[in-house]
Design a protein around this motif. Structure first.
Motif, PDB file in Angstrom:
ATOM      1  N   ALA A  75      29.104   2.513  44.676  1.00  5.93           N
ATOM      2  CA  ALA A  75      29.693   1.346  45.199  1.00  5.93           C
ATOM      3  C   ALA A  75      29.759   0.673  43.939  1.00  5.93           C
ATOM      4  CB  ALA A  75      28.576   0.607  45.845  1.00  5.93           C
ATOM      5  N   LEU A  76      28.851   0.640  42.853  1.00  4.33           N
ATOM      6  CA  LEU A  76      29.415  -0.061  41.483  1.00  4.33           C
ATOM      7  C   LEU A  76      30.631   0.338  40.971  1.00  4.33           C
ATOM      8  CD1 LEU A  76      28.752  -2.065  39.440  1.00  4.33           C
ATOM      9  CD2 LEU A  76      27.600  -0.355  38.272  1.00  4.33           C
ATOM     10  N   ALA A 118      27.813  -5.141  34.538  1.00  9.98           N
ATOM     11  CA  ALA A 118      26.760  -4.202  35.181  1.00  9.98           C
ATOM     12  C   ALA A 118      26.896  -2.801  34.827  1.00  9.98           C
ATOM     13  CB  ALA A 118      27.157  -4.533  36.820  1.00  9.98           C
ATOM     14  N   ALA A 119      28.084  -2.386  34.856  1.00  5.97           N
ATOM     15  CA  ALA A 119      28.306  -0.585  34.488  1.00  5.97           C
ATOM     16  C   ALA A 119      27.728  -0.546  32.877  1.00  5.97           C
ATOM     17  CB  ALA A 119      29.773  -0.610  34.573  1.00  5.97           C
ATOM     18  N   LYS A 120      27.852  -1.662  32.076  1.00  5.63           N
ATOM     19  CA  LYS A 120      27.195  -1.320  30.732  1.00  5.63           C
ATOM     20  C   LYS A 120      25.771  -1.357  30.902  1.00  5.63           C
ATOM     21  CE  LYS A 120      30.981  -3.052  28.122  1.00  5.63           C
ATOM     22  NZ  LYS A 120      31.496  -4.396  27.247  1.00  5.63           N
ATOM     23  N   ALA A 121      25.170  -2.078  31.578  1.00  2.64           N
ATOM     24  CA  ALA A 121      23.666  -2.174  31.772  1.00  2.64           C
ATOM     25  C   ALA A 121      22.959  -1.096  32.586  1.00  2.64           C
ATOM     26  CB  ALA A 121      23.391  -3.493  32.381  1.00  2.64           C
ATOM     27  N   GLY A 165      32.489   9.514  38.120  1.00  2.76           N
ATOM     28  CA  GLY A 165      32.813   8.008  38.465  1.00  2.76           C
ATOM     29  C   GLY A 165      33.014   7.155  37.029  1.00  2.76           C
ATOM     30  N   VAL A 166      32.173   7.781  36.134  1.00  5.69           N
ATOM     31  CA  VAL A 166      32.209   7.213  34.738  1.00  5.69           C
ATOM     32  C   VAL A 166      33.632   7.618  34.122  1.00  5.69           C
ATOM     33  CG1 VAL A 166      31.074   7.375  32.412  1.00  5.69           C
ATOM     34  CG2 VAL A 166      29.711   7.031  34.390  1.00  5.69           C
ATOM     35  N   GLU A 167      33.967   8.909  34.453  1.00  8.36           N
ATOM     36  CA  GLU A 167      35.125   9.358  33.975  1.00  8.36           C
ATOM     37  C   GLU A 167      36.309   8.462  34.629  1.00  8.36           C
ATOM     38  OE1 GLU A 167      35.752  11.027  31.270  1.00  8.36           O
ATOM     39  OE2 GLU A 167      33.731  11.137  30.935  1.00  8.36           O
TER      40      GLU A 167
END
Length: 157
Positions: A17-18, A68-71, A83-85
């Motif tokens: 979802a993020l 939020a993704a960095k945290a 998803g990170v890629e």
């Protein structure tokens, strides 16, 4: 004013979802930037401001998603590595779109500044009286020199 509780990624569903939210905001912002640049290139400045109205809200949502993704970078890598890629590749494309938009806006700014400067010089030349002897500026009620006269500029497009 209280701050919202930071998002905590604890499972794959939240991670997906993020990532989907950040990708969606990025795509929407990229579309707005492309539309804005297209209107500016065509000289339709009024339309470019209307199209760019949601830009601030989308940029804020995008930045919140990135924070939020960095945290939650470790949890994202653990629960949703693909998803990170996807985020990395989408961010590279998005960076190129932002750079193109900034180049178009910088060009429009340079052109408009040049137009205003040439207009001011033309107005200044028109104030120089033609007569016998040395050319001298006409006395100005606004102060000293030719360039001290007012130049009215409308900021409403």
């Amino acid at each position: 004013m209280q701050r919202a509780e930071p998002l905590r990624v604890a499972d794959r569903v939240t991670a997906e979802a993020l990532v989907a939210g950040v990708l969606g905001n990025m795509a929407a912002l990229e579309t707005v930037l492309a539309d804005e640049a297209a209107h500016v290139r065509a000289g339709r400045l009024r339309e470019s401001t209307v199209v760019a109205e949601p830009k601030a809200a989308l940029a804020a949502a995008y930045m919140q998603g990135l924070e939020a993704a960095k945290a939650n970078a470790v949890a994202l890598k653990r629960f949703h590595p693909e998803g990170v890629e996807m985020l990395r590749s989408a961010h590279r494309r998005f960076t190129a779109a932002v750079e193109a938009n900034q180049a178009v806006l910088a060009s429009a700014k340079t052109v408009s500044e040049g137009l205003i400067k040439s207009l001011a010089e033309e107005i200044g030349r028109a104030q120089m009286p033609v007569g016998y002897g040395r050319r001298a500026p006409a006395p100005s009620p606004y102060g000293r020199g030719v360039r001290s006269g007012p130049l009215v500029l409308s900021r409403s497009l």
